[in-house]
Design a protein around this motif. Structure first.
Motif, PDB file in Angstrom:
ATOM      1  N   LEU A 282       0.829  -1.206   0.000  1.00  0.00           N
ATOM      2  CA  LEU A 282       0.000   0.000   0.000  1.00  0.00           C
ATOM      3  C   LEU A 282       0.864   1.256   0.000  1.00  0.00           C
ATOM      4  CD1 LEU A 282      -2.879  -0.898   2.502  1.00  0.00           C
ATOM      5  CD2 LEU A 282      -3.093  -0.519   0.045  1.00  0.00           C
ATOM      6  N   LEU A 283       1.918   1.240   0.804  1.00  0.00           N
ATOM      7  CA  LEU A 283       2.808   2.405   0.864  1.00  0.00           C
ATOM      8  C   LEU A 283       3.499   2.634  -0.476  1.00  0.00           C
ATOM      9  CD1 LEU A 283       3.576   4.276   3.324  1.00  0.00           C
ATOM     10  CD2 LEU A 283       2.287   2.251   3.918  1.00  0.00           C
ATOM     11  N   ALA A 284       3.916   1.566  -1.132  1.00  0.00           N
ATOM     12  CA  ALA A 284       4.595   1.701  -2.420  1.00  0.00           C
ATOM     13  C   ALA A 284       3.653   2.267  -3.473  1.00  0.00           C
ATOM     14  CB  ALA A 284       5.134   0.342  -2.870  1.00  0.00           C
ATOM     15  N   GLU A 285       2.397   1.832  -3.446  1.00  0.00           N
ATOM     16  CA  GLU A 285       1.423   2.352  -4.401  1.00  0.00           C
ATOM     17  C   GLU A 285       1.107   3.821  -4.108  1.00  0.00           C
ATOM     18  OE1 GLU A 285       0.040   0.623  -7.165  1.00  0.00           O
ATOM     19  OE2 GLU A 285       1.829  -0.512  -6.595  1.00  0.00           O
ATOM     20  N   ALA A 286       0.998   4.159  -2.813  1.00  0.00           N
ATOM     21  CA  ALA A 286       0.723   5.547  -2.425  1.00  0.00           C
ATOM     22  C   ALA A 286       1.870   6.467  -2.840  1.00  0.00           C
ATOM     23  CB  ALA A 286       0.484   5.638  -0.927  1.00  0.00           C
ATOM     24  N   GLU A 287       3.082   5.942  -2.823  1.00  0.00           N
ATOM     25  CA  GLU A 287       4.235   6.743  -3.222  1.00  0.00           C
ATOM     26  C   GLU A 287       4.147   7.114  -4.699  1.00  0.00           C
ATOM     27  OE1 GLU A 287       9.095   6.268  -3.223  1.00  0.00           O
ATOM     28  OE2 GLU A 287       7.898   5.318  -1.636  1.00  0.00           O
ATOM     29  N   LYS A 288       3.649   6.206  -5.527  1.00  0.00           N
ATOM     30  CA  LYS A 288       3.467   6.513  -6.948  1.00  0.00           C
ATOM     31  C   LYS A 288       2.458   7.654  -7.121  1.00  0.00           C
ATOM     32  CE  LYS A 288       4.069   1.687  -8.406  1.00  0.00           C
ATOM     33  NZ  LYS A 288       3.367   0.552  -9.069  1.00  0.00           N
ATOM     34  N   ILE A 289       1.395   7.594  -6.337  1.00  0.00           N
ATOM     35  CA  ILE A 289       0.362   8.627  -6.415  1.00  0.00           C
ATOM     36  C   ILE A 289       0.921   9.975  -5.983  1.00  0.00           C
ATOM     37  CG2 ILE A 289      -1.875   9.375  -5.503  1.00  0.00           C
ATOM     38  CD1 ILE A 289      -2.570   6.388  -5.204  1.00  0.00           C
ATOM     39  N   ALA A 290       1.694   9.970  -4.900  1.00  0.00           N
ATOM     40  CA  ALA A 290       2.280  11.206  -4.401  1.00  0.00           C
ATOM     41  C   ALA A 290       3.190  11.841  -5.445  1.00  0.00           C
ATOM     42  CB  ALA A 290       3.061  10.935  -3.113  1.00  0.00           C
ATOM     43  N   GLN A 291       3.988  11.030  -6.083  1.00  0.00           N
ATOM     44  CA  GLN A 291       4.906  11.545  -7.102  1.00  0.00           C
ATOM     45  C   GLN A 291       4.142  12.112  -8.288  1.00  0.00           C
ATOM     46  OE1 GLN A 291       7.420   8.840  -9.652  1.00  0.00           O
ATOM     47  NE2 GLN A 291       9.079   9.855  -8.538  1.00  0.00           N
ATOM     48  N   ALA A 292       3.098  11.407  -8.730  1.00  0.00           N
ATOM     49  CA  ALA A 292       2.324  11.867  -9.883  1.00  0.00           C
ATOM     50  C   ALA A 292       1.599  13.173  -9.583  1.00  0.00           C
ATOM     51  CB  ALA A 292       1.327  10.788 -10.300  1.00  0.00           C
TER      52      ALA A 292
ATOM     53  N   ASN B  68       8.086  18.135  -4.671  1.00  0.00           N
ATOM     54  CA  ASN B  68       7.955  19.600  -4.561  1.00  0.00           C
ATOM     55  C   ASN B  68       8.147  20.039  -3.110  1.00  0.00           C
ATOM     56  OD1 ASN B  68       7.356  19.873  -7.287  1.00  0.00           O
ATOM     57  ND2 ASN B  68       5.159  19.796  -6.966  1.00  0.00           N
ATOM     58  N   ASN B  69       9.339  19.883  -2.613  1.00  0.00           N
ATOM     59  CA  ASN B  69       9.596  20.190  -1.206  1.00  0.00           C
ATOM     60  C   ASN B  69       9.539  21.691  -0.971  1.00  0.00           C
ATOM     61  OD1 ASN B  69      10.531  20.428   1.415  1.00  0.00           O
ATOM     62  ND2 ASN B  69      12.087  18.851   1.181  1.00  0.00           N
ATOM     63  N   LEU B  70       8.400  22.172  -0.438  1.00  0.00           N
ATOM     64  CA  LEU B  70       8.215  23.590  -0.160  1.00  0.00           C
ATOM     65  C   LEU B  70       8.366  23.921   1.317  1.00  0.00           C
ATOM     66  CD1 LEU B  70       5.067  24.241  -2.406  1.00  0.00           C
ATOM     67  CD2 LEU B  70       7.476  24.581  -2.997  1.00  0.00           C
ATOM     68  N   SER B  71       8.331  22.907   2.162  1.00  0.00           N
ATOM     69  CA  SER B  71       8.389  23.134   3.612  1.00  0.00           C
ATOM     70  C   SER B  71       9.789  22.992   4.182  1.00  0.00           C
ATOM     71  CB  SER B  71       7.453  22.153   4.325  1.00  0.00           C
ATOM     72  OG  SER B  71       7.873  20.817   4.089  1.00  0.00           O
ATOM     73  N   GLY B  72      10.722  22.495   3.380  1.00  0.00           N
ATOM     74  CA  GLY B  72      12.087  22.326   3.868  1.00  0.00           C
ATOM     75  C   GLY B  72      12.293  21.086   4.717  1.00  0.00           C
ATOM     76  N   ARG B  73      11.274  20.229   4.822  1.00  0.00           N
ATOM     77  CA  ARG B  73      11.424  18.999   5.594  1.00  0.00           C
ATOM     78  C   ARG B  73      12.219  17.959   4.812  1.00  0.00           C
ATOM     79  NH1 ARG B  73       5.291  17.829   7.045  1.00  0.00           N
ATOM     80  NH2 ARG B  73       5.071  18.740   4.953  1.00  0.00           N
TER      81      ARG B  73
END
Length: 236
Positions: free
Chosen positions: A36-46, A74-79
């Motif tokens: 599930l985490l691996a699939e969610a990572e694809k969604i986050a990237q897209a 898109n790291n906008l928070s600097g985390r």
């Protein structure tokens, strides 16, 4: 006798919780959860790549709250990857019935820029939150555009309710539509209108600017079945 320290009770979602303790993060390492985490990572990237530069997308692994951030686009928070979970993540770990989706809430980046955020919790088959997908839109870049567009489409209040001019061509077709509509309101045809009605109509057409176009008087005369001279006399 059964030891009280080993007693377990069932949570509302059917998971086994140790008595007297709040639920903790799901156990890491389960193949289904990792999938599930691996699939969610694809969604986050897209999602991040669809809105480059303005929308930060973060995937949190709630199985390890001390090192929850698994992926950032898109790291906008600097985390950084490996940093701890946010307050929303901890709330979901504590309570499996915490809302799955919290949408369009006001937020702020560390440097003070305003953001609009949405947080989506992801549960495994056991009903435990194992991840959260968070979108943080940088609205500081959009606010000036919104202001510019508002100013661009704004009109002066004193002229807002007054039509100073028409941008359409005063063509024969438009004249015909106006005259036929006026006649239809009296349940008749343009040529059958009474003389006074024709005079009122011609005067209205004159005041509305229909005489400013070429051959307007002759067109009106033909439609009403009167002479061109009569048309001009009716305007007075």
């Amino acid at each position: 006798m059964t030891s009280q320290g080993n007693r377990h009770v069932s949570g509302q979602d059917g998971t086994q919780l140790q008595a007297g303790r709040l639920p903790g993060p799901a156990r890491s390492g389960a193949p289904e959860d990792e999938h599930l985490l691996a699939e969610a990572e694809k969604i986050a990237q897209a999602l991040g790549r669809m809105f480059p530069g303005i929308c930060e997308v973060v995937l949190h692994d709630l199985r390890d709250p001390d090192h929850a951030i698994r992926f950032i686009e898109n790291n906008l928070s600097g985390r950084e990857v490996g940093e701890s979970a946010t307050e929303l993540g901890l709330a979901r770990i504590r309570d499996p019935h915490y809302p799955s989706v919290i949408q369009n809430y006001a937020n702020q980046f560390p440097d003070g820029r305003p953001a609009k955020s949405t947080s989506i919790g992801i549960k495994n088959a056991a009903g435990q939150y194992i991840a959260a997908l968070c979108l943080n839109l940088d609205i500081s870049t959009l606010s000036p555009i919104t202001l510019t567009l508002s100013n661009l489409v704004a009109t002066d209040p004193e002229n807002r309710d007054v039509q100073l001019e028409r941008l359409s061509d005063r063509s024969r077709r438009e004249l015909r539509e106006v005259i036929e509509t006026a006649a239809a309101e009296r349940s008749t045809t343009p040529r059958a209108l009474p003389r006074e009605a024709k005079k009122d109509l011609v005067r209205r057409l004159y005041e509305d600017g229909y005489f400013d176009t070429r051959n307007a008087a002759q067109t009106i005369a033909d439609l009403l079945g009167i002479s061109r001279a009569s048309v001009y006399s009716y305007t007075k």
